[in-house]
Scaffold this motif. Structure first.
Motif, PDB file in Angstrom:
ATOM      1  N   MET A   1      -8.941 -20.710  40.837  1.00 37.00           N
ATOM      2  CA  MET A   1      -8.985 -21.465  39.601  1.00 37.00           C
ATOM      3  C   MET A   1     -10.325 -21.240  38.909  1.00 37.00           C
ATOM      4  N   SER A   2     -10.335 -20.837  37.643  1.00 38.76           N
ATOM      5  CA  SER A   2     -11.564 -20.531  36.932  1.00 38.76           C
ATOM      6  C   SER A   2     -12.269 -21.821  36.538  1.00 38.76           C
ATOM      7  N   GLN A   3     -13.602 -21.757  36.500  1.00 37.86           N
ATOM      8  CA  GLN A   3     -14.392 -22.920  36.133  1.00 37.86           C
ATOM      9  C   GLN A   3     -14.668 -22.893  34.626  1.00 37.86           C
ATOM     10  N   LYS A   4     -14.633 -24.063  33.976  1.00 36.28           N
ATOM     11  CA  LYS A   4     -14.989 -24.145  32.580  1.00 36.28           C
ATOM     12  C   LYS A   4     -16.510 -24.099  32.453  1.00 36.28           C
ATOM     13  N   HIS A   5     -16.969 -23.506  31.340  1.00 39.16           N
ATOM     14  CA  HIS A   5     -18.409 -23.446  31.106  1.00 39.16           C
ATOM     15  C   HIS A   5     -18.946 -24.853  30.874  1.00 39.16           C
ATOM     16  N   SER A   6     -19.987 -25.216  31.616  1.00 35.80           N
ATOM     17  CA  SER A   6     -20.600 -26.531  31.464  1.00 35.80           C
ATOM     18  C   SER A   6     -22.083 -26.410  31.787  1.00 35.80           C
ATOM     19  N   LEU A   7     -22.903 -26.419  30.746  1.00 38.23           N
ATOM     20  CA  LEU A   7     -24.343 -26.316  30.941  1.00 38.23           C
ATOM     21  C   LEU A   7     -24.865 -27.510  31.723  1.00 38.23           C
ATOM     22  N   TRP A   8     -24.271 -28.698  31.472  1.00 42.13           N
ATOM     23  CA  TRP A   8     -24.729 -29.897  32.167  1.00 42.13           C
ATOM     24  C   TRP A   8     -24.485 -29.793  33.673  1.00 42.13           C
ATOM     25  N   LEU A   9     -23.265 -29.394  34.064  1.00 40.36           N
ATOM     26  CA  LEU A   9     -22.960 -29.267  35.501  1.00 40.36           C
ATOM     27  C   LEU A   9     -23.784 -28.151  36.137  1.00 40.36           C
ATOM     28  N   GLY A  10     -23.942 -27.045  35.416  1.00 38.30           N
ATOM     29  CA  GLY A  10     -24.754 -25.956  35.946  1.00 38.30           C
ATOM     30  C   GLY A  10     -26.181 -26.402  36.192  1.00 38.30           C
ATOM     31  N   SER A  11     -26.719 -27.205  35.277  1.00 38.35           N
ATOM     32  CA  SER A  11     -28.088 -27.702  35.425  1.00 38.35           C
ATOM     33  C   SER A  11     -28.201 -28.640  36.618  1.00 38.35           C
ATOM     34  N   CYS A 218     -30.161 -27.049  54.803  1.00 40.79           N
ATOM     35  CA  CYS A 218     -30.768 -26.919  53.465  1.00 40.79           C
ATOM     36  C   CYS A 218     -30.724 -25.478  52.980  1.00 40.79           C
ATOM     37  N   LEU A 219     -30.930 -24.535  53.900  1.00 37.66           N
ATOM     38  CA  LEU A 219     -30.874 -23.121  53.536  1.00 37.66           C
ATOM     39  C   LEU A 219     -29.490 -22.756  53.014  1.00 37.66           C
ATOM     40  N   LEU A 220     -28.451 -23.231  53.708  1.00 38.86           N
ATOM     41  CA  LEU A 220     -27.080 -22.979  53.251  1.00 38.86           C
ATOM     42  C   LEU A 220     -26.782 -23.727  51.955  1.00 38.86           C
ATOM     43  N   ALA A 221     -27.236 -24.964  51.876  1.00 33.76           N
ATOM     44  CA  ALA A 221     -26.992 -25.760  50.665  1.00 33.76           C
ATOM     45  C   ALA A 221     -27.619 -25.096  49.452  1.00 33.76           C
ATOM     46  N   PHE A 222     -28.831 -24.568  49.615  1.00 33.15           N
ATOM     47  CA  PHE A 222     -29.514 -23.887  48.511  1.00 33.15           C
ATOM     48  C   PHE A 222     -28.697 -22.699  48.010  1.00 33.15           C
ATOM     49  N   GLN A 223     -28.205 -21.876  48.945  1.00 26.83           N
ATOM     50  CA  GLN A 223     -27.436 -20.695  48.565  1.00 26.83           C
ATOM     51  C   GLN A 223     -26.138 -21.079  47.850  1.00 26.83           C
ATOM     52  N   PHE A 224     -25.396 -22.021  48.400  1.00 26.36           N
ATOM     53  CA  PHE A 224     -24.092 -22.362  47.841  1.00 26.36           C
ATOM     54  C   PHE A 224     -24.211 -23.165  46.540  1.00 26.36           C
ATOM     55  N   LEU A 225     -25.221 -24.018  46.430  1.00 28.56           N
ATOM     56  CA  LEU A 225     -25.427 -24.754  45.181  1.00 28.56           C
ATOM     57  C   LEU A 225     -25.838 -23.815  44.052  1.00 28.56           C
ATOM     58  N   ALA A 229     -23.829 -23.333  40.676  1.00 25.89           N
ATOM     59  CA  ALA A 229     -24.457 -23.477  39.361  1.00 25.89           C
ATOM     60  C   ALA A 229     -24.078 -22.332  38.444  1.00 25.89           C
ATOM     61  N   TYR A 230     -24.037 -21.109  38.998  1.00 25.35           N
ATOM     62  CA  TYR A 230     -23.743 -19.928  38.189  1.00 25.35           C
ATOM     63  C   TYR A 230     -22.257 -19.795  37.863  1.00 25.35           C
ATOM     64  N   LEU A 231     -21.423 -20.620  38.498  1.00 28.88           N
ATOM     65  CA  LEU A 231     -20.014 -20.657  38.118  1.00 28.88           C
ATOM     66  C   LEU A 231     -19.823 -21.436  36.812  1.00 28.88           C
ATOM     67  N   TYR A 232     -20.724 -22.387  36.567  1.00 30.48           N
ATOM     68  CA  TYR A 232     -20.606 -23.230  35.380  1.00 30.48           C
ATOM     69  C   TYR A 232     -21.495 -22.769  34.220  1.00 30.48           C
ATOM     70  N   ALA A 233     -22.567 -22.068  34.531  1.00 34.21           N
ATOM     71  CA  ALA A 233     -23.486 -21.637  33.479  1.00 34.21           C
ATOM     72  C   ALA A 233     -24.124 -20.313  33.884  1.00 34.21           C
ATOM     73  N   PRO A 235     -27.103 -17.515  34.509  1.00 30.15           N
ATOM     74  CA  PRO A 235     -28.443 -17.682  35.091  1.00 30.15           C
ATOM     75  C   PRO A 235     -29.535 -17.954  34.060  1.00 30.15           C
ATOM     76  N   HIS A 236     -29.499 -17.244  32.898  1.00 28.83           N
ATOM     77  CA  HIS A 236     -30.573 -17.439  31.918  1.00 28.83           C
ATOM     78  C   HIS A 236     -30.490 -18.813  31.256  1.00 28.83           C
ATOM     79  N   GLU A 237     -29.322 -19.454  31.300  1.00 30.24           N
ATOM     80  CA  GLU A 237     -29.165 -20.759  30.672  1.00 30.24           C
ATOM     81  C   GLU A 237     -29.767 -21.881  31.514  1.00 30.24           C
ATOM     82  N   VAL A 238     -29.759 -21.710  32.825  1.00 31.38           N
ATOM     83  CA  VAL A 238     -30.228 -22.781  33.712  1.00 31.38           C
ATOM     84  C   VAL A 238     -31.393 -22.349  34.593  1.00 31.38           C
ATOM     85  N   GLY A 239     -31.844 -21.090  34.426  1.00 28.91           N
ATOM     86  CA  GLY A 239     -32.901 -20.575  35.295  1.00 28.91           C
ATOM     87  C   GLY A 239     -34.178 -21.387  35.249  1.00 28.91           C
ATOM     88  N   ALA A 240     -34.507 -21.931  34.071  1.00 28.26           N
ATOM     89  CA  ALA A 240     -35.753 -22.690  33.941  1.00 28.26           C
ATOM     90  C   ALA A 240     -35.759 -23.936  34.817  1.00 28.26           C
TER      91      ALA A 240
END
Length: 284
Positions: A1-11, A218-225, A229-233, A235-240
Motif C-alpha cells: 500500500m503506497s503512503q500519501k505524501h505528508s510533510l508533517w508525518l515525515g518530520s 535504538c539502533l534499529l529504531a533509528f534505521q526504521f524510523l 520518514a522517507y516514505l512520507y516525505a 529527504p531534502h524536505e525533512v533533512g534539516a
C-alpha cells in the motif's frame, strides 16, 4: 500500500529517529566506567543483528541475494567505525559537542562527492561548507590545548566517516531493499566489532547488559524510523530536522550528566546547523 505524501508525518518520524540516535550516545556515556567501547559496540550490533536475522528468517531469507557486496562492505566498515567513534566521543566530551560535530556529515558529503564522484558543487553548497567549517572551528577550538579534549576530534571523525557511509547507502538505494541493507550492515558490524572486542571482555553488572540491549533497539529504531520518514516525505524536505539531535543532546546532558554548555558550543552549533540546512536545500 503506497503512503500519501505528508510533510508533517515525515518530520515527526525523522525527529523520533534522531531521538533514538541521540539515546545511543546517552547509554554509551552511562556505561563508560563499566564497559569498553569495543565490547559495548559489539553487544549493540549483536542485539540488533539478532532481531533482523529473525525478521529475515520469517521472510524465508529472500532479502539476502545481492550483487552489491563491495558497497555493503564499504557501508559496514564505515558504519561500524562511525558508531564506535560516536560512542567514544560521547564518553570523552559533552553530549552537545558530540552531536554537534557528528552532524557535520551533510557538510562533508558534497566535498567527498566532488573528490570521488566528480559531482559539480553549486555556490549554495560552497556557502554551506564555509558556514559549517567556521562553526566546526568554533566548537573544536583548534589551539595548543586541543589534545587535552580529544573527544571533539573523535566526534568530528565520526561525522566524516558517516558521510562516506551515507554515500555508500545512496548507491545501495538504487537496487537494495532497506532490510537487505540493514542485514549486511549489521552482519559486518557484528564480525568487525567482535574482532575488535577480543581481549576486552570482563565481568559486567546486569544493568549494563540491559543498556546494550536498549542501545541495540535504538539502533534499529533509528534505521526504521528514518526509512518511515522517507516514505512520507523526501529527504531534502525533512533533512534539516536531523539537527533536533543537538537539542535532545543538550537536554540529556544537562538533566542526566549536569553538563554545562559553553557559548562557543551554542554559536558553533547554530553555524553547523545552518550550514547543514543550506547544504541539504542546495543539493535539492
Amino acid at each position: 500500500m503506497s503512503q500519501k505524501h505528508s510533510l508533517w508525518l515525515g518530520s515527526v518520524f525523522i525527529v523520533l529517529a534522531f531521538l533514538a540516535n541521540t539515546a545511543q550516545s546517552v547509554f554509551g556515556k552511562y556505561v563508560d566506567s563499566y564497559l569498553s567501547v569495543q565490547v559495548f559496540t559489539f553487544g549493540t550490533f549483536l542485539v540488533a543483528f539478532t532481531l533482523v536475522l529473525l525478521l529475515t528468517a520469517l521472510r524465508q531469507f529472500k532479502d539476502l541475494p545481492t550483487r552489491k557486496g563491495g558497497y555493503h562492505l564499504l557501508r559496514g566498515i564505515t558504519g561500524i567505525a562511525g558508531f564506535t567513534l560516536f560512542i567514544a566521543a560521547a564518553q570523552l566530551t559533552s553530549l552537545v559537542d558530540t552531536n554537534v560535530l557528528v552532524n557535520t556529515t551533510p557538510i562533508f558529503i558534497p566535498i567527498l562527492a566532488l573528490i570521488f564522484l566528480r559531482q559539480r558543487i553549486s555556490w549554495q553548497i560552497w556557502l554551506a561548507i564555509v558556514i559549517g567549517f567556521a562553526g566546526m572551528v568554533v566548537v573544536v577550538r583548534p589551539d595548543a590545548n586541543i589534545l587535552s579534549n580529544p573527544g571533539n576530534l573523535v566526534a568530528l571523525a565520526a561525522g566524516f566517516v558517516t558521510a562516506i557511509e551515507f554515500l555508500a547507502v545512496n548507491k545501495l538505494d538504487e537496487s537494495e531493499t532497506p532490510l537487505t541493507q540493514l542485514f549486511y550492515f549489521l552482519l559486518f558490524g557484528v564480525v568487525v566489532s567482535g574482532c575488535l572486542a577480543i581481549g576486552h571482555f570482563q565481568a559486567t553488572p546486569p544493568w549494563v547488559l540491559w543498556m546494550m540491549v536498549a542501545t541495540g533497539l535504538c539502533l534499529l529504531a533509528f534505521q526504521f524510523l528514518l526509512i518511515k520518514a522517507y516514505l512520507y516525505a523526501k529527504p531534502h524536505e525533512v533533512g534539516a530536522f536531523q539537527y533536533s539531535s543537538v537539542v535532545f543532546a543538550a537536554i540529556f546532558g544537562i538533566v542526566l550528566f549536569r553538563e554545562s554548555i559553553s557559548l562557543e558550543s551554542i554559536i558553533g552549533a547554530v553555524m553547523i546547523c545552518a550550514g547543514g540546512i543550506v547544504s541539504i536545500s542546495g543539493r535539492h
